[in-house]
Design a protein around this motif. Structure first.
Motif, PDB file in Angstrom:
ATOM      1  N   ASP A 229      -6.565  16.183  -2.857  1.00  0.00           N
ATOM      2  CA  ASP A 229      -7.003  16.599  -1.516  1.00  0.00           C
ATOM      3  C   ASP A 229      -7.307  15.402  -0.639  1.00  0.00           C
ATOM      4  O   ASP A 229      -6.972  15.367   0.547  1.00  0.00           O
ATOM      5  N   LEU A 230      -7.998  14.427  -1.235  1.00  0.00           N
ATOM      6  CA  LEU A 230      -8.455  13.269  -0.463  1.00  0.00           C
ATOM      7  C   LEU A 230      -7.269  12.502   0.103  1.00  0.00           C
ATOM      8  O   LEU A 230      -7.376  11.833   1.124  1.00  0.00           O
ATOM      9  N   ARG A 231      -6.126  12.619  -0.554  1.00  0.00           N
ATOM     10  CA  ARG A 231      -4.944  11.877  -0.130  1.00  0.00           C
ATOM     11  C   ARG A 231      -4.564  12.213   1.304  1.00  0.00           C
ATOM     12  O   ARG A 231      -3.962  11.397   2.010  1.00  0.00           O
ATOM     13  N   SER A 232      -4.928  13.420   1.746  1.00  0.00           N
ATOM     14  CA  SER A 232      -4.538  13.796   3.109  1.00  0.00           C
ATOM     15  C   SER A 232      -5.278  12.958   4.148  1.00  0.00           C
ATOM     16  O   SER A 232      -4.858  12.879   5.296  1.00  0.00           O
ATOM     17  N   ARG A 233      -6.388  12.361   3.771  1.00  0.00           N
ATOM     18  CA  ARG A 233      -7.178  11.607   4.753  1.00  0.00           C
ATOM     19  C   ARG A 233      -7.286  10.128   4.445  1.00  0.00           C
ATOM     20  O   ARG A 233      -7.470   9.314   5.336  1.00  0.00           O
ATOM     21  N   PHE A 234      -7.304   9.805   3.150  1.00  0.00           N
ATOM     22  CA  PHE A 234      -7.528   8.409   2.787  1.00  0.00           C
ATOM     23  C   PHE A 234      -6.373   7.887   1.979  1.00  0.00           C
ATOM     24  O   PHE A 234      -5.552   8.625   1.470  1.00  0.00           O
ATOM     25  N   SER A 235      -6.429   6.582   1.825  1.00  0.00           N
ATOM     26  CA  SER A 235      -5.564   5.955   0.860  1.00  0.00           C
ATOM     27  C   SER A 235      -6.426   5.774  -0.394  1.00  0.00           C
ATOM     28  O   SER A 235      -7.525   5.264  -0.325  1.00  0.00           O
ATOM     29  N   VAL A 236      -5.964   6.281  -1.517  1.00  0.00           N
ATOM     30  CA  VAL A 236      -6.784   6.257  -2.725  1.00  0.00           C
ATOM     31  C   VAL A 236      -6.164   5.316  -3.740  1.00  0.00           C
ATOM     32  O   VAL A 236      -4.957   5.333  -3.959  1.00  0.00           O
ATOM     33  N   VAL A 237      -6.999   4.461  -4.328  1.00  0.00           N
ATOM     34  CA  VAL A 237      -6.534   3.599  -5.413  1.00  0.00           C
ATOM     35  C   VAL A 237      -7.362   3.948  -6.633  1.00  0.00           C
ATOM     36  O   VAL A 237      -8.587   3.952  -6.583  1.00  0.00           O
ATOM     37  N   ILE A 238      -6.686   4.287  -7.715  1.00  0.00           N
ATOM     38  CA  ILE A 238      -7.421   4.733  -8.893  1.00  0.00           C
ATOM     39  C   ILE A 238      -7.000   3.914 -10.108  1.00  0.00           C
ATOM     40  O   ILE A 238      -5.816   3.673 -10.330  1.00  0.00           O
ATOM     41  N   VAL A 239      -8.015   3.457 -10.839  1.00  0.00           N
ATOM     42  CA  VAL A 239      -7.759   2.775 -12.106  1.00  0.00           C
ATOM     43  C   VAL A 239      -7.937   3.805 -13.196  1.00  0.00           C
ATOM     44  O   VAL A 239      -8.912   4.553 -13.191  1.00  0.00           O
ATOM     45  N   THR A 240      -7.002   3.878 -14.094  1.00  0.00           N
ATOM     46  CA  THR A 240      -7.161   4.880 -15.150  1.00  0.00           C
ATOM     47  C   THR A 240      -6.590   4.391 -16.468  1.00  0.00           C
ATOM     48  O   THR A 240      -5.690   3.563 -16.517  1.00  0.00           O
ATOM     49  N   HIS A 241      -7.173   4.918 -17.522  1.00  0.00           N
ATOM     50  CA  HIS A 241      -6.679   4.610 -18.861  1.00  0.00           C
ATOM     51  C   HIS A 241      -5.701   5.669 -19.337  1.00  0.00           C
ATOM     52  O   HIS A 241      -5.026   5.498 -20.332  1.00  0.00           O
ATOM     53  N   SER A 242      -5.743   6.799 -18.590  1.00  0.00           N
ATOM     54  CA  SER A 242      -4.932   7.905 -19.045  1.00  0.00           C
ATOM     55  C   SER A 242      -3.615   7.918 -18.277  1.00  0.00           C
ATOM     56  O   SER A 242      -3.584   8.059 -17.063  1.00  0.00           O
ATOM     57  N   MET A 243      -2.547   7.730 -19.008  1.00  0.00           N
ATOM     58  CA  MET A 243      -1.243   7.695 -18.323  1.00  0.00           C
ATOM     59  C   MET A 243      -0.868   9.064 -17.783  1.00  0.00           C
ATOM     60  O   MET A 243      -0.246   9.169 -16.749  1.00  0.00           O
ATOM     61  N   GLN A 244      -1.323  10.113 -18.486  1.00  0.00           N
ATOM     62  CA  GLN A 244      -1.063  11.458 -17.975  1.00  0.00           C
ATOM     63  C   GLN A 244      -1.723  11.613 -16.616  1.00  0.00           C
ATOM     64  O   GLN A 244      -1.150  12.185 -15.697  1.00  0.00           O
ATOM     65  N   GLN A 245      -2.962  11.081 -16.520  1.00  0.00           N
ATOM     66  CA  GLN A 245      -3.665  11.210 -15.251  1.00  0.00           C
ATOM     67  C   GLN A 245      -2.912  10.477 -14.144  1.00  0.00           C
ATOM     68  O   GLN A 245      -2.728  11.012 -13.046  1.00  0.00           O
ATOM     69  N   ALA A 246      -2.481   9.272 -14.445  1.00  0.00           N
ATOM     70  CA  ALA A 246      -1.738   8.504 -13.448  1.00  0.00           C
ATOM     71  C   ALA A 246      -0.512   9.290 -13.011  1.00  0.00           C
ATOM     72  O   ALA A 246      -0.202   9.397 -11.820  1.00  0.00           O
ATOM     73  N   ALA A 247       0.190   9.879 -13.981  1.00  0.00           N
ATOM     74  CA  ALA A 247       1.398  10.634 -13.653  1.00  0.00           C
ATOM     75  C   ALA A 247       1.064  11.852 -12.806  1.00  0.00           C
ATOM     76  O   ALA A 247       1.795  12.218 -11.891  1.00  0.00           O
ATOM     77  N   ARG A 248      -0.101  12.480 -13.119  1.00  0.00           N
ATOM     78  CA  ARG A 248      -0.469  13.701 -12.400  1.00  0.00           C
ATOM     79  C   ARG A 248      -0.867  13.427 -10.956  1.00  0.00           C
ATOM     80  O   ARG A 248      -0.472  14.127 -10.043  1.00  0.00           O
ATOM     81  N   VAL A 249      -1.711  12.414 -10.739  1.00  0.00           N
ATOM     82  CA  VAL A 249      -2.327  12.307  -9.422  1.00  0.00           C
ATOM     83  C   VAL A 249      -1.653  11.304  -8.487  1.00  0.00           C
ATOM     84  O   VAL A 249      -1.845  11.385  -7.273  1.00  0.00           O
ATOM     85  N   SER A 250      -0.899  10.333  -9.011  1.00  0.00           N
ATOM     86  CA  SER A 250      -0.509   9.242  -8.124  1.00  0.00           C
ATOM     87  C   SER A 250       0.945   9.309  -7.703  1.00  0.00           C
ATOM     88  O   SER A 250       1.789   9.907  -8.385  1.00  0.00           O
ATOM     89  N   GLN A 251       1.190   8.707  -6.555  1.00  0.00           N
ATOM     90  CA  GLN A 251       2.571   8.586  -6.093  1.00  0.00           C
ATOM     91  C   GLN A 251       3.135   7.216  -6.428  1.00  0.00           C
ATOM     92  O   GLN A 251       4.317   7.037  -6.604  1.00  0.00           O
ATOM     93  N   LYS A 252       2.232   6.229  -6.482  1.00  0.00           N
ATOM     94  CA  LYS A 252       2.645   4.868  -6.820  1.00  0.00           C
ATOM     95  C   LYS A 252       1.864   4.426  -8.042  1.00  0.00           C
ATOM     96  O   LYS A 252       0.685   4.790  -8.194  1.00  0.00           O
ATOM     97  N   THR A 253       2.488   3.680  -8.908  1.00  0.00           N
ATOM     98  CA  THR A 253       1.793   3.209 -10.098  1.00  0.00           C
ATOM     99  C   THR A 253       2.057   1.725 -10.297  1.00  0.00           C
ATOM    100  O   THR A 253       3.181   1.257 -10.122  1.00  0.00           O
ATOM    101  N   ALA A 254       0.986   1.024 -10.627  1.00  0.00           N
ATOM    102  CA  ALA A 254       1.138  -0.394 -10.950  1.00  0.00           C
ATOM    103  C   ALA A 254       0.735  -0.582 -12.398  1.00  0.00           C
ATOM    104  O   ALA A 254      -0.309  -0.099 -12.819  1.00  0.00           O
ATOM    105  N   PHE A 255       1.572  -1.267 -13.167  1.00  0.00           N
ATOM    106  CA  PHE A 255       1.241  -1.529 -14.558  1.00  0.00           C
ATOM    107  C   PHE A 255       0.828  -2.979 -14.718  1.00  0.00           C
ATOM    108  O   PHE A 255       1.575  -3.904 -14.381  1.00  0.00           O
ATOM    109  N   PHE A 256      -0.386  -3.174 -15.178  1.00  0.00           N
ATOM    110  CA  PHE A 256      -0.932  -4.523 -15.392  1.00  0.00           C
ATOM    111  C   PHE A 256      -0.903  -4.836 -16.872  1.00  0.00           C
ATOM    112  O   PHE A 256      -1.185  -3.985 -17.711  1.00  0.00           O
TER     113      PHE A 256
END
Lengths: 288, 451
Positions: A229-256
């Motif tokens: 939901d927040l994506r409609s108003r903000f730019s969101v950057v999320i750090v996550t350990h769960s790859m499923q989560q990254a796949a679910r919520v993000s449009q762009k992914t950076a792998f460090f």
């Protein structure tokens, strides 16, 4: 109209925020060092020093507006450190030095004229562990608007609080007990309260450092829905350990990996067709 | 092959404890017994202390008075006859003594009590302070002159001791200050209801008295002095201590210098208090030329002594505030100062308050440094906040004394009645300390209720 004019025209349009994929933040050649002490040593000099931890190595990232960007990677790879580069939270750590350029809408946030306090109002942050203030729910959300003078009067403030709590999808659960302590909520509610608190200052970018790692699956699902939901108003950057989560919520992914940005691309591409063998190893569970 | 047992020990029943378990249980029981014994010794010591102090000191809160009518003849107390308190003040307490003695004798006659004691011996039954009491009454209210007043007169320390069981007929035989005949007369008076032992407000409000009149000695001056000093300590040590701790804990860069300061603050907390007394003597009295034994100097010395305690307690409670709170505030765009004053300090407040009150309690009970700055002197004047002799700085003019110093100086005096007084003063001191701790607990509760 010549070709250049047309391009110029396009660019002004972009500047006015017509395009959805407008660039919000840009990091170029960012290096972060821990244990560097004060001083003005160059990045090469510090990188050569064995006593200094080179936490982030030459990272370039573009954060688009109204997009969820996720940072994934094994523990200690520097993704949280890099997240904290984006709102200068690393400034509060002794001996942490950063080189390179980070811009927010074209303005260098590490410029000496920039007050980090002002920056952090624009680039909000939600932490791994829910950390509501030991105050009432209302005061938790109202704190940001209060210190930044965003509300003209009490009614105004109440409205901001309600809007923020609604946006964080927690309003219905707490509307009858805004005077209750924020620390008395459940873990998932606390995290959403923290998100409401961060949203209340109307930031342009919202940084989330593993926001769901302390939550159960149901609360995680709620927070993930909220991020979408927040994506409609903000730019969101999320750090996550769960790859499923990254796949679910993000449009762009950076792998460090080991302080380096291995791959940065559309989430779909990273998870289906990564170009770097290390990314593939990580997402298939061979490293990390 | 894989389910081979790890050890080949024979199988045992759970009901039979093996040697190892028995040994372990015995050690545990032994340790618990040691702990209980230690607690028991502590409680026993406390009980002995309380019993001894209360047993000795409680009687100082009761005092023996005898009542008889006194005629304040005008020619004695106001020889000029113009009722001017200024001129009447020229009649000293020696002028009132015969008045009192003859009134006492006349009262005995009127009551039909026969005695072969002379006036002098009769007067010795009353406190040496009694003439001063009557004189004070007359000077405060000149209209009393010529009237016959029914006064309650303070009895002498030995007579008082007789009614409290401290002085007996046998001890009176060996005592040059009292005779058995005087005690017998006191007993007769008591049987007729003329002698009253009542609550002794003067013990709490009156100033000290000289060594020969323990019955009149009070703690008033010492309590006021201690109060002023606590005020100075609170006003100076709390803000300085809290500000120093906040700077050291939150702002100071972590380097050699701050390490050095830190170590030195911890060392200061362990410095014997008498050293602070010497420092105060050298700096405040010799160098800055403040008045000796003034409450301000005492307060400053105690402030120096209390500061490390407050700083250490404050830093500990600041450190105990979770860093996530600071991060949350910073992440919202609060400045460092805002995050400290809005979030960290309120959370640390209970700890800071506790540390401060513990420091104050320590300062309240401190004697040694005060002796060094001259507070041991005999003080009968209540110190004024703004004294007339003062060079216009509050609490600088008058000399003062403090509760623990009063205890110390009373224990130095020869009259055995001062043992009772000193124990009574200790009770007052302990009550003050208990009150302070109670305040600390209440404040902490109040602050903690706001999460």
């Amino acid at each position: 109209m010549s070709m250049e004019d047309a391009i110029m025209n396009d660019m002004t349009q972009i500047d006015q925020g017509v395009a959805v994929d407008e660039l919000k933040m840009q990091a170029r050649n960012v290096d972060v060092f821990y244990g560097a002490g004060g001083g003005t040593r160059s990045a090469e000099d510090m990188a050569a020093d064995k006593a200094i931890t080179h936490a982030i190595k030459h990272v370039d990232v573009d954060i688009a507006d109204k997009t969820v960007t996720s940072f994934i990677g094994p523990s200690g790879c520097g993704k949280s450190t890099f997240l904290r580069v984006l709102n200068r939270m690393n400034d509060t750590i002794d001996g942490c030095r950063m080189t390179g350029d980070v811009t927010l809408e074209g303005e260098n946030i590490y410029d000496s004229k920039v007050d980090p306090v002002q920056l952090r109002a624009k680039v909000g942050m939600v932490f791994q562990k829910p950390n509501p203030f030991p105050k009432s729910i209302f005061d938790n959300v109202a704190y940001g608007p209060r210190i930044h003078g965003l509300a003209r009067n009490k009614a105004d403030l109440a409205e901001i609080v309600e809007k923020s709590l609604r946006r964080a999808a927690i309003w219905d659960e707490v509307k009858d007990r805004l005077d209750a302590p924020g620390t008395g909520l459940s873990g998932g509610q606390q995290q959403r309260l923290c998100i409401a608190r961060a949203v209340a200052t109307s930031p342009e970018v919202l940084l989330m450092d593993e926001p769901c790692s302390a939550l159960d699956p149901i609360a995680t699902a709620q927070v993930e829905e909220l991020i979408d939901d927040l994506r409609s108003r903000f730019s969101v950057v999320i750090v996550t350990h769960s790859m499923q989560q990254a796949a679910r919520v993000s449009q762009k992914t950076a792998f460090f990996h080991l302080g380096e940005l291995v791959e940065f691309d559309d989430t779909d591409k990273i998870f289906t067709n990564p170009s770097d063998p290390r990314t593939e190893s990580y997402i298939t569970g061979r490293i990390g | 092959m894989t389910d081979m047992p790890i050890s080949t020990a024979p199988k045992r029943s759970l009901f039979a404890a093996d040697a190892r378990t028995v040994r372990r249980n015995r050690a545990e029981r032994r340790f618990r017994a040691y702990g209980m014994a230690a607690v028991g010794v502590g409680i026993l010591a406390l009980i002995v202390l309380l019993v001894s102090i209360l047993g000795n000191g409680l009687s100082s809160f009761r005092q023996t008075y005898v009542s008889f009518p006194i005629e304040l003849t005008a020619e004695r107390v106001d020889p000029d006859g113009n009722r001017d308190p200024g001129e009447m003040a020229r009649v000293t307490t020696f002028g009132y003594l015969p008045l009192l003695a003859t009134a006492f004798e006349a009262h005995l006659d009127a009551e039909g009590i026969e005695t072969d004691m002379g006036v002098r011996e009769l007067a010795a039954m009353l406190s040496e302070e009694a003439p001063a009491q009557i004189r004070g009454m007359v000077l405060a209210n000149p209209d009393l002159v010529g009237q016959t007043i029914d006064a309650q007169i303070l009895m002498g320390g030995r007579i008082d001791g007789f009614f409290k069981g401290r002085v007996t007929m046998e001890s009176a035989e060996r005592d040059r200050n009292v005779t058995p005949a005087q005690l017998e007369l006191a007993q007769i008076l008591a049987d007729r209801g003329a002698v009253e032992t009542r609550f002794n407000w003067d013990f709490i409000t009156a100033p000290d008295a000289s060594g020969s009149r323990p019955e009149a000695a009070g703690l008033g001056v010492a309590i006021i002095g201690s109060f002023y000093m606590m005020l100075v300590v609170l006003v100076l040590a709390l803000p300085i201590g809290v500000a120093a701790s906040i700077y050291l804990e939150e702002f100071a860069p972590k380097n050699r210098l701050t390490d050095l300061i830190e170590v030195n603050i911890s060392n200061l907390a362990a410095v014997p208090s008498i050293v602070f007394g010497i420092l105060g003597l050298a700096v405040f009295i010799n160098f800055m030329e403040f008045n000796q034994s003034s409450p301000l100097v005492g307060g400053l010395v105690l402030t120096l002594m209390t500061l490390p305690t407050i700083i250490i307690a404050t830093r500990a409670s600041l450190r105990a505030v979770p860093p996530s709170i600071r991060q949350a505030a910073l992440g919202l765009g609060a400045s460092k100062t805002q995050s400290i004053f809005h979030h960290v300090l309120p959370l640390a407040a209970p700890g800071i308050l506790t540390g401060t009150i513990i420091g104050l309690a320590q300062a309240l009970g401190e004697t040694a440094p005060l002796l060094l700055i001259g507070m041991v002197a005999f003080v009968r004047e209540y110190p004024d906040l703004m004294s007339v002799h003062s060079n216009s700085f509050p609490l600088m003019g008058d000399g003062a004394t403090a509760l623990p110093v009063q205890v110390y100086s009373w224990t130095q005096r020869s009259d055995p009645a001062f043992v009772e007084r000193a124990s009574g003063a200790i009770i007052v001191l302990l009550v003050f300390l208990l009150c302070m701790n109670l305040i600390a607990i209440l404040l902490r509760r109040r602050f903690e209720r706001r999460w």
